[in-house]
Design a protein around this motif. Structure first.
Motif, PDB file in Angstrom:
ATOM      1  N   PRO A 163      13.725  -8.229  -6.640  1.00 14.83           N
ATOM      2  CA  PRO A 163      14.647  -7.259  -7.236  1.00 14.83           C
ATOM      3  C   PRO A 163      14.244  -6.803  -8.637  1.00 14.83           C
ATOM      4  O   PRO A 163      14.499  -5.667  -9.023  1.00 14.83           O
ATOM      5  CB  PRO A 163      15.982  -8.024  -7.264  1.00 14.83           C
ATOM      6  CG  PRO A 163      15.860  -9.033  -6.168  1.00 14.83           C
ATOM      7  CD  PRO A 163      14.431  -9.456  -6.190  1.00 14.83           C
ATOM      8  N   GLU A 164      13.600  -7.687  -9.383  1.00 16.05           N
ATOM      9  CA  GLU A 164      13.191  -7.372 -10.757  1.00 16.05           C
ATOM     10  C   GLU A 164      11.771  -6.815 -10.824  1.00 16.05           C
ATOM     11  O   GLU A 164      11.482  -5.907 -11.591  1.00 16.05           O
ATOM     12  CB  GLU A 164      13.290  -8.634 -11.612  1.00 16.05           C
ATOM     13  CG  GLU A 164      13.066  -8.418 -13.089  1.00 16.05           C
ATOM     14  CD  GLU A 164      14.283  -7.884 -13.816  1.00 16.05           C
ATOM     15  OE1 GLU A 164      14.114  -7.364 -14.924  1.00 16.05           O
ATOM     16  OE2 GLU A 164      15.399  -7.988 -13.269  1.00 16.05           O
ATOM     17  N   TRP A 165      10.863  -7.366 -10.017  1.00 15.96           N
ATOM     18  CA  TRP A 165       9.444  -7.034 -10.103  1.00 15.96           C
ATOM     19  C   TRP A 165       8.968  -6.066  -9.027  1.00 15.96           C
ATOM     20  O   TRP A 165       7.873  -5.529  -9.125  1.00 15.96           O
ATOM     21  CB  TRP A 165       8.599  -8.306 -10.004  1.00 15.96           C
ATOM     22  CG  TRP A 165       8.682  -9.197 -11.215  1.00 15.96           C
ATOM     23  CD1 TRP A 165       9.524  -9.078 -12.284  1.00 15.96           C
ATOM     24  CD2 TRP A 165       7.890 -10.362 -11.462  1.00 15.96           C
ATOM     25  NE1 TRP A 165       9.318 -10.087 -13.174  1.00 15.96           N
ATOM     26  CE2 TRP A 165       8.302 -10.892 -12.699  1.00 15.96           C
ATOM     27  CE3 TRP A 165       6.880 -11.000 -10.761  1.00 15.96           C
ATOM     28  CZ2 TRP A 165       7.736 -12.033 -13.259  1.00 15.96           C
ATOM     29  CZ3 TRP A 165       6.308 -12.135 -11.303  1.00 15.96           C
ATOM     30  CH2 TRP A 165       6.730 -12.658 -12.547  1.00 15.96           C
ATOM     31  N   GLY A 166       9.759  -5.898  -7.984  1.00 21.95           N
ATOM     32  CA  GLY A 166       9.321  -5.058  -6.865  1.00 21.95           C
ATOM     33  C   GLY A 166       9.424  -3.575  -7.175  1.00 21.95           C
ATOM     34  O   GLY A 166       9.904  -3.181  -8.251  1.00 21.95           O
ATOM     35  N   PRO A 167       8.975  -2.728  -6.240  1.00 23.52           N
ATOM     36  CA  PRO A 167       8.360  -3.111  -4.973  1.00 23.52           C
ATOM     37  C   PRO A 167       6.905  -3.550  -5.165  1.00 23.52           C
ATOM     38  O   PRO A 167       6.243  -3.127  -6.113  1.00 23.52           O
ATOM     39  CB  PRO A 167       8.423  -1.835  -4.138  1.00 23.52           C
ATOM     40  CG  PRO A 167       8.375  -0.733  -5.166  1.00 23.52           C
ATOM     41  CD  PRO A 167       9.118  -1.262  -6.369  1.00 23.52           C
ATOM     42  N   ALA A 168       6.447  -4.397  -4.265  1.00 25.26           N
ATOM     43  CA  ALA A 168       5.062  -4.862  -4.304  1.00 25.26           C
ATOM     44  C   ALA A 168       4.132  -3.796  -3.752  1.00 25.26           C
ATOM     45  O   ALA A 168       4.531  -2.979  -2.920  1.00 25.26           O
ATOM     46  CB  ALA A 168       4.918  -6.144  -3.489  1.00 25.26           C
ATOM     47  N   ARG A 169       2.873  -3.803  -4.210  1.00 23.42           N
ATOM     48  CA  ARG A 169       1.873  -2.915  -3.596  1.00 23.42           C
ATOM     49  C   ARG A 169       1.577  -3.358  -2.174  1.00 23.42           C
ATOM     50  O   ARG A 169       1.334  -2.533  -1.297  1.00 23.42           O
ATOM     51  CB  ARG A 169       0.578  -2.934  -4.415  1.00 23.42           C
ATOM     52  CG  ARG A 169       0.608  -2.141  -5.698  1.00 23.42           C
ATOM     53  CD  ARG A 169      -0.786  -1.904  -6.248  1.00 23.42           C
ATOM     54  NE  ARG A 169      -1.532  -3.138  -6.474  1.00 23.42           N
ATOM     55  CZ  ARG A 169      -2.556  -3.554  -5.743  1.00 23.42           C
ATOM     56  NH1 ARG A 169      -2.980  -2.835  -4.719  1.00 23.42           N
ATOM     57  NH2 ARG A 169      -3.190  -4.682  -6.028  1.00 23.42           N
ATOM     58  N   ASP A 170       1.584  -4.676  -1.958  1.00 20.63           N
ATOM     59  CA  ASP A 170       1.299  -5.200  -0.627  1.00 20.63           C
ATOM     60  C   ASP A 170       1.818  -6.620  -0.559  1.00 20.63           C
ATOM     61  O   ASP A 170       1.743  -7.372  -1.538  1.00 20.63           O
ATOM     62  CB  ASP A 170      -0.207  -5.171  -0.347  1.00 20.63           C
ATOM     63  CG  ASP A 170      -0.551  -5.363   1.122  1.00 20.63           C
ATOM     64  OD1 ASP A 170       0.383  -5.375   1.946  1.00 20.63           O
ATOM     65  OD2 ASP A 170      -1.744  -5.496   1.442  1.00 20.63           O
ATOM     66  N   VAL A 171       2.357  -7.004   0.588  1.00 19.93           N
ATOM     67  CA  VAL A 171       2.801  -8.373   0.836  1.00 19.93           C
ATOM     68  C   VAL A 171       2.072  -8.875   2.079  1.00 19.93           C
ATOM     69  O   VAL A 171       2.242  -8.335   3.167  1.00 19.93           O
ATOM     70  CB  VAL A 171       4.324  -8.466   1.053  1.00 19.93           C
ATOM     71  CG1 VAL A 171       4.720  -9.914   1.364  1.00 19.93           C
ATOM     72  CG2 VAL A 171       5.078  -7.962  -0.177  1.00 19.93           C
TER      73      VAL A 171
END
Length: 280
Positions: free
Chosen positions: A112-120
């Protein structure tokens, strides 16, 4: 009576306890193990911080916080605790990587704080081998010489870009990446097959502990893929590594990379765990 838990930044006086944690699964936790064994927990040599999670004053899990955030030995409670520490300190890393359950537990809180990720990449088999390969090593695969770094560099950049999705030639023009590659070459931990003055197969050993080493950057030039170069090439890397670097060789690979998985199995690698990687 409830157990007492605590978390703090670790230092040289914690070396014995930290070593016991990172050596519990030495074929899996090679990266953090290499940082601990190589630095003696001296902060200027560690390349980041190491956070410790204690139960009743006993160290049970750690988390390396540098360019990557890497939990070791963390159950779901420890993983969530490390995520809380990371949120409090602010994002300083470009990825989370490590044992899958711990990484994904951390990401649940961090997203919630750092996303969204480039890839998981939530499921990456960790594979290891402790004896000579099951196939003949490619005799043309050898250590890269220091005067060959400029020939190796384009292949390394191509591998990184293909694997990570961005070029390593960032704001510094790739100076850090080139320096790290040169360091591995000087240490005798870069291997390649050269044809007509170009690299067609390469791999490096990026982390080393007294118990294991970890292969990274495995790459075959696109026009030579499907010709078996990775099988013989990896057999050669394993042979060099077991003879001269460490008593076990490990790596981790994307679950969807069926060609690589098949090649590593032919060499004799077997699965010993699962990683996850979250790229930010």
């Amino acid at each position: 009576m409830d157990s007492l838990t605590s978390t703090r930044v670790l230092g040289p006086s914690d070396l014995g306890a930290v070593t016991r944690v990172v050596d519990r699964e030495p074929l899996i936790d090679v990266f953090v193990g290499s940082r601990v064994h190589g630095s003696g927990m001296v902060p200027t040599k560690l390349g980041g911080e190491l956070w410790g999670y204690f139960i009743d004053h006993q160290l049970v899990a750690v988390c390396y916080a540098g360019a990557n955030l890497v939990p070791v030995g963390a159950d779901p409670v420890a993983a969530r605790t490390f995520a809380d520490v990371a949120l409090h300190r602010g994002r300083r890393c470009s990825s989370l990587v490590g044992q899958a359950d711990a990484v994904m537990s951390m990401w649940d809180l961090l997203q919630p704080e750092w996303g969204p990720a480039r890839d998981v990449r939530s499921s990456q088999p960790v594979m290891a081998i402790t004896e000579e390969a099951a196939v003949e090593p490619d005799p043309a695969v050898r250590r890269v010489r220091p005067d060959e770094v400029e020939v190796l560099h384009p292949a390394a950049v191509a591998m990184f870009t293909e694997e990570v999705g961005i070029s390593p030639n960032g704001s510094d023009g790739g100076a850090y990446y080139r320096a790290r590659l040169s360091e591995l070459v000087r240490a005798g931990r870069a291997f390649a097959r050269f044809e007509d003055g170009e690299v067609v197969f390469k791999a490096e050993i990026g982390a080393v502990t007294p118990k294991a080493c970890q292969v990274q950057g495995v790459w075959v030039r696109p026009d030579r893929r499907g010709h078996g170069l990775s099988v013989g090439g990896m057999a050669a890397v394993v042979s060099h590594a077991l003879r001269e670097i460490a008593p076990a060789v490990s790596l981790y690979v994307n679950e969807y990379n069926h060609a690589a998985l098949g090649a590593y199995r032919k060499v004799g690698f077997t699965e010993v765990g699962r990683f996850a990687t979250v790229m930010l």
